[in-house]
Design a protein around this motif. Structure first.
Motif, PDB file in Angstrom:
ATOM      1  N   ILE A 106       0.699  -1.033  -0.074  1.00 26.99           N
ATOM      2  CA  ILE A 106       0.066  -0.159  -0.197  1.00 26.99           C
ATOM      3  C   ILE A 106       0.641   0.992   0.192  1.00 26.99           C
ATOM      4  O   ILE A 106       1.547   1.501   1.167  1.00 26.99           O
ATOM      5  CB  ILE A 106      -0.478   0.422   1.507  1.00 26.99           C
ATOM      6  CG1 ILE A 106      -1.763  -0.603   1.063  1.00 26.99           C
ATOM      7  CG2 ILE A 106      -1.715   1.164   1.460  1.00 26.99           C
ATOM      8  CD1 ILE A 106      -2.831  -1.204   2.653  1.00 26.99           C
ATOM      9  N   ARG A 107       0.663   1.762  -0.805  1.00 27.57           N
ATOM     10  CA  ARG A 107       1.173   3.010  -0.874  1.00 27.57           C
ATOM     11  C   ARG A 107       0.706   4.237  -1.200  1.00 27.57           C
ATOM     12  O   ARG A 107      -0.294   4.333  -2.009  1.00 27.57           O
ATOM     13  CB  ARG A 107       2.369   3.464  -2.413  1.00 27.57           C
ATOM     14  CG  ARG A 107       3.045   1.586  -2.262  1.00 27.57           C
ATOM     15  CD  ARG A 107       4.607   2.610  -2.151  1.00 27.57           C
ATOM     16  NE  ARG A 107       5.097   3.599  -0.860  1.00 27.57           N
ATOM     17  CZ  ARG A 107       6.355   3.019  -0.176  1.00 27.57           C
ATOM     18  NH1 ARG A 107       5.753   1.558  -0.128  1.00 27.57           N
ATOM     19  NH2 ARG A 107       6.073   3.314   0.911  1.00 27.57           N
ATOM     20  N   PRO A 108       1.079   5.310  -0.792  1.00 30.36           N
ATOM     21  CA  PRO A 108       0.264   6.697  -0.334  1.00 30.36           C
ATOM     22  C   PRO A 108       0.327   7.056  -2.334  1.00 30.36           C
ATOM     23  O   PRO A 108       1.726   7.552  -2.812  1.00 30.36           O
ATOM     24  CB  PRO A 108       0.766   8.155   0.303  1.00 30.36           C
ATOM     25  CG  PRO A 108       1.950   7.117   0.551  1.00 30.36           C
ATOM     26  CD  PRO A 108       1.867   6.077   0.177  1.00 30.36           C
ATOM     27  N   THR A 167       3.822   7.520  -6.836  1.00 30.86           N
ATOM     28  CA  THR A 167       3.856   7.138  -5.193  1.00 30.86           C
ATOM     29  C   THR A 167       4.621   7.512  -5.049  1.00 30.86           C
ATOM     30  O   THR A 167       5.138   8.402  -5.959  1.00 30.86           O
ATOM     31  CB  THR A 167       3.920   5.218  -5.396  1.00 30.86           C
ATOM     32  OG1 THR A 167       5.256   5.891  -6.098  1.00 30.86           O
ATOM     33  CG2 THR A 167       3.016   4.427  -6.120  1.00 30.86           C
ATOM     34  N   THR A 171      -4.333   9.777  -2.178  1.00 35.42           N
ATOM     35  CA  THR A 171      -4.993   8.863  -1.531  1.00 35.42           C
ATOM     36  C   THR A 171      -4.488   7.570  -1.287  1.00 35.42           C
ATOM     37  O   THR A 171      -2.867   6.962  -2.117  1.00 35.42           O
ATOM     38  CB  THR A 171      -5.901   8.330  -2.281  1.00 35.42           C
ATOM     39  OG1 THR A 171      -5.836   7.705  -3.073  1.00 35.42           O
ATOM     40  CG2 THR A 171      -7.081   9.416  -2.638  1.00 35.42           C
ATOM     41  N   PRO A 172      -4.571   6.667   0.129  1.00 37.42           N
ATOM     42  CA  PRO A 172      -4.256   5.161  -0.076  1.00 37.42           C
ATOM     43  C   PRO A 172      -3.814   3.992  -1.104  1.00 37.42           C
ATOM     44  O   PRO A 172      -5.027   4.147  -1.628  1.00 37.42           O
ATOM     45  CB  PRO A 172      -4.189   4.956   1.029  1.00 37.42           C
ATOM     46  CG  PRO A 172      -5.242   5.664   1.929  1.00 37.42           C
ATOM     47  CD  PRO A 172      -5.460   6.753   0.879  1.00 37.42           C
ATOM     48  N   ARG A 219      -3.674   0.254  -2.434  1.00 33.35           N
ATOM     49  CA  ARG A 219      -2.689  -0.741  -2.902  1.00 33.35           C
ATOM     50  C   ARG A 219      -2.689  -1.149  -3.989  1.00 33.35           C
ATOM     51  O   ARG A 219      -3.727  -1.359  -5.321  1.00 33.35           O
ATOM     52  CB  ARG A 219      -3.918  -2.327  -2.370  1.00 33.35           C
ATOM     53  CG  ARG A 219      -3.489  -3.841  -2.179  1.00 33.35           C
ATOM     54  CD  ARG A 219      -4.386  -4.823  -1.883  1.00 33.35           C
ATOM     55  NE  ARG A 219      -4.634  -4.616   0.073  1.00 33.35           N
ATOM     56  CZ  ARG A 219      -5.759  -3.961   0.650  1.00 33.35           C
ATOM     57  NH1 ARG A 219      -6.809  -3.893  -0.467  1.00 33.35           N
ATOM     58  NH2 ARG A 219      -5.911  -3.574   1.596  1.00 33.35           N
ATOM     59  N   HIS A 278      -9.363   2.938   2.552  1.00 30.13           N
ATOM     60  CA  HIS A 278      -9.370   3.416   3.390  1.00 30.13           C
ATOM     61  C   HIS A 278     -10.060   5.634   2.841  1.00 30.13           C
ATOM     62  O   HIS A 278      -9.350   6.218   3.659  1.00 30.13           O
ATOM     63  CB  HIS A 278      -8.226   4.462   3.569  1.00 30.13           C
ATOM     64  CG  HIS A 278      -7.801   2.387   3.791  1.00 30.13           C
ATOM     65  ND1 HIS A 278      -8.203   1.668   4.769  1.00 30.13           N
ATOM     66  CD2 HIS A 278      -6.085   2.311   4.168  1.00 30.13           C
ATOM     67  CE1 HIS A 278      -7.869   0.077   4.698  1.00 30.13           C
ATOM     68  NE2 HIS A 278      -6.433   0.821   4.255  1.00 30.13           N
ATOM     69  N   GLU A 279     -10.646   5.362   1.671  1.00 31.86           N
ATOM     70  CA  GLU A 279     -11.035   7.294   1.347  1.00 31.86           C
ATOM     71  C   GLU A 279     -12.377   6.986   1.522  1.00 31.86           C
ATOM     72  O   GLU A 279     -13.188   6.839   0.299  1.00 31.86           O
ATOM     73  CB  GLU A 279     -10.227   7.395  -0.162  1.00 31.86           C
ATOM     74  CG  GLU A 279      -8.761   7.280   0.113  1.00 31.86           C
ATOM     75  CD  GLU A 279      -8.685   8.990   0.531  1.00 31.86           C
ATOM     76  OE1 GLU A 279      -7.756   9.132   1.531  1.00 31.86           O
ATOM     77  OE2 GLU A 279      -9.084   9.736   0.027  1.00 31.86           O
TER      78      GLU A 279
END
Ligand code: SF4
Length: 447
Positions: free
Chosen positions: A367-369, A391, A412-413, A415, A430-431
């Motif tokens: 998982i990266r922003p 990323t 946003t995070p 995956r 997670h948004e």
């Protein structure tokens, strides 16, 4: 006055034109997005290779063709290297070398009365046109090193740093405008502050403490400038300092590195990379490699190729050696034929493709922003867009999202779910304000 700013070359060139744009806009001038609309066109050029020189000349010619009325001002490294040639190019009114580039906005502003006052219609032009999500901030110029292939050190002069408070102020201005990421740039970024009694670590800490900037990225750093304590910054940054380093290697062969006057051996470089990967979670490393440097034998090239492969870079900028006037390498014997340079470039690019793919494959499941930049129409499904972003560790990612969702300039995070060629696909997670819009497979994000 309507001003068009055209740039080629390095991030430093772009950050310089951004500051000129900001300065001129602050004095009431309009920055237009095409030369056809301009009274004055300012062109920032590059001379890092012979190809860059040719691109600089064609930039001038194409701009003159686009607007035969415009007054052309040419600046940058090519204007500094060959002013007598640039002066002969069509419509060139003024040549400004790198040493006086800082006064460009003053020079232009002095011409304001010579052009028709801007009309109300100009009001539709935003003061500064920007479709970008990250800002390049110049913090330093010049270099005291003398790498034998490098013309930049000749054209940019001695090292000089911008005061820390000035840099902080500029970053806060960008943040106030909604920018989510800033890239610190310089000719020799790692030497920041030496002329001011400070250093790059102090600047980075000050930016993290005195701004609300979500993402700070560092541009190219010379390996010899990085002390082990430098990696503490990432631990302190709470994820705001991007885990990506661009460390120019130039060659993986010690004999070639010596002829280049680079200040490390291949093994010292490898140790630095190992320490960096150990200390910075999720770190990716990109690099520059020159092939066909004078005197580079087949054996030396094979050594370089194997060393580069062992470093597993996320991306390699491959440069066939370009003979630059005034550099020590240009006077070296055993210049390599262009055909050999082409072969070696192809071999090095194969390593780049293989290693780049392996680095991206290892990201799957993580998982990266992601900072989303732009959207393209999804061809196979009406009502959907393919958003593209980067990323924090500098990998391009795409996600499939309903066209009702605007992700531009959002972080946003994500995956990372699969690799399509060299492009990673991901799903947004997670948004809360998005999840009720994104159907499951968009949560799955991929085609
Ligand atoms: S450190 Fe970089 S800018 Fe300085 S001489 Fe070497 S390659 Fe050129």
């Amino acid at each position: 006055m309507r001003v068009y700013l055209g740039t080629i070359g390095c991030r430093l060139n772009y950050s310089e034109m951004e500051r000129v744009a900001r300065d001129l806009a602050g004095r009431g001038h309009y920055i237009v997005s095409s030369p056809a609309e301009a009274d004055v066109c300012v062109l920032n050029t590059c001379a890092v290779t012979t190809t860059a020189e040719a691109k600089s000349r064609s930039l001038v010619r194409s701009t003159a063709r686009a607007n035969p009325r415009a007054r052309l001002v040419v600046t940058g490294c090519y204007a500094t290297l060959a002013p007598e040639v640039v002066e002969t190019l069509p419509q060139v009114h003024l040549v400004v070398n790198n040493y006086v580039k800082e006064q460009l906005a003053d020079v232009l502003h002095a011409w304001a009365d010579e052009f028709p006052p801007t009309q109300a219609s100009d009001a539709q032009h935003p003061l500064i046109e920007s479709t970008r999500t990250r800002a390049f901030v110049k913090v330093q110029d010049g270099c005291h090193n003398r790498c034998t292939f490098c013309i930049v050190t000749i054209l940019r002069g001695e090292e000089r740093s911008r005061p820390l408070d000035t840099v902080i102020q500029e970053i806060n201005d960008w943040v106030a405008e909604g920018y989510r990421e800033v890239v610190l740039t310089g000719v020799h970024l790692g030497s920041y502050g030496r002329d001011l009694g400070t250093d790059l670590s102090t600047l980075v800490r000050a930016i993290l403490q005195r701004t609300q900037l979500p993402r700070l990225r560092l541009s190219s750093l010379e390996p010899w400038d990085i002390a082990p304590t430098f990696f503490d910054l990432w631990k302190e940054s709470d994820g705001r300092l991007c885990p990506h380093l661009h460390l120019p290697l130039q060659s993986g062969c010690d004999a070639t590195l010596r002829r280049m006057a680079r200040r490390y051996t291949a093994q010292e470089y490898a140790r630095l990379v190992a320490t960096a990967r150990e200390r910075v979670p999720g770190l990716t490393i990109t690099t520059d490699v020159i092939v066909g440097f004078p005197g580079e034998t087949d054996i030396e090239f094979q050594q370089s190729l194997h060393f580069v492969e062992s470093m597993e870079f996320a991306h390699i900028h491959v440069f066939p050696y370009s003979r630059r006037p005034g550099t020590a390498a240009a006077r070296m014997k055993a210049q390599i034929p262009e055909s050999v340079k082409r072969e070696r470039s192809a071999a090095m690019r194969e390593v780049d493709a293989r290693c780049g793919h392996a680095v991206r494959q290892r990201q799957i499941g993580s998982i990266r922003p992601v900072l989303w930049e732009r959207a393209e129409q999804e061809t196979t499904r009406t009502g959907w867009l393919v958003w593209s972003g980067l990323t924090d560790n500098y990998l391009r990612v795409q996600a499939l999202v309903p066209e009702s969702v605007n992700l531009r300039n959002r972080i946003t995070p994500v995956r990372l779910t699969r690799l399509d060629g060299n492009v990673l696909w991901g799903e947004i997670i997670h948004e809360p304000d998005l999840l009720h819009i994104l159907p499951d497979h968009s949560r799955a994000g991929s085609r």
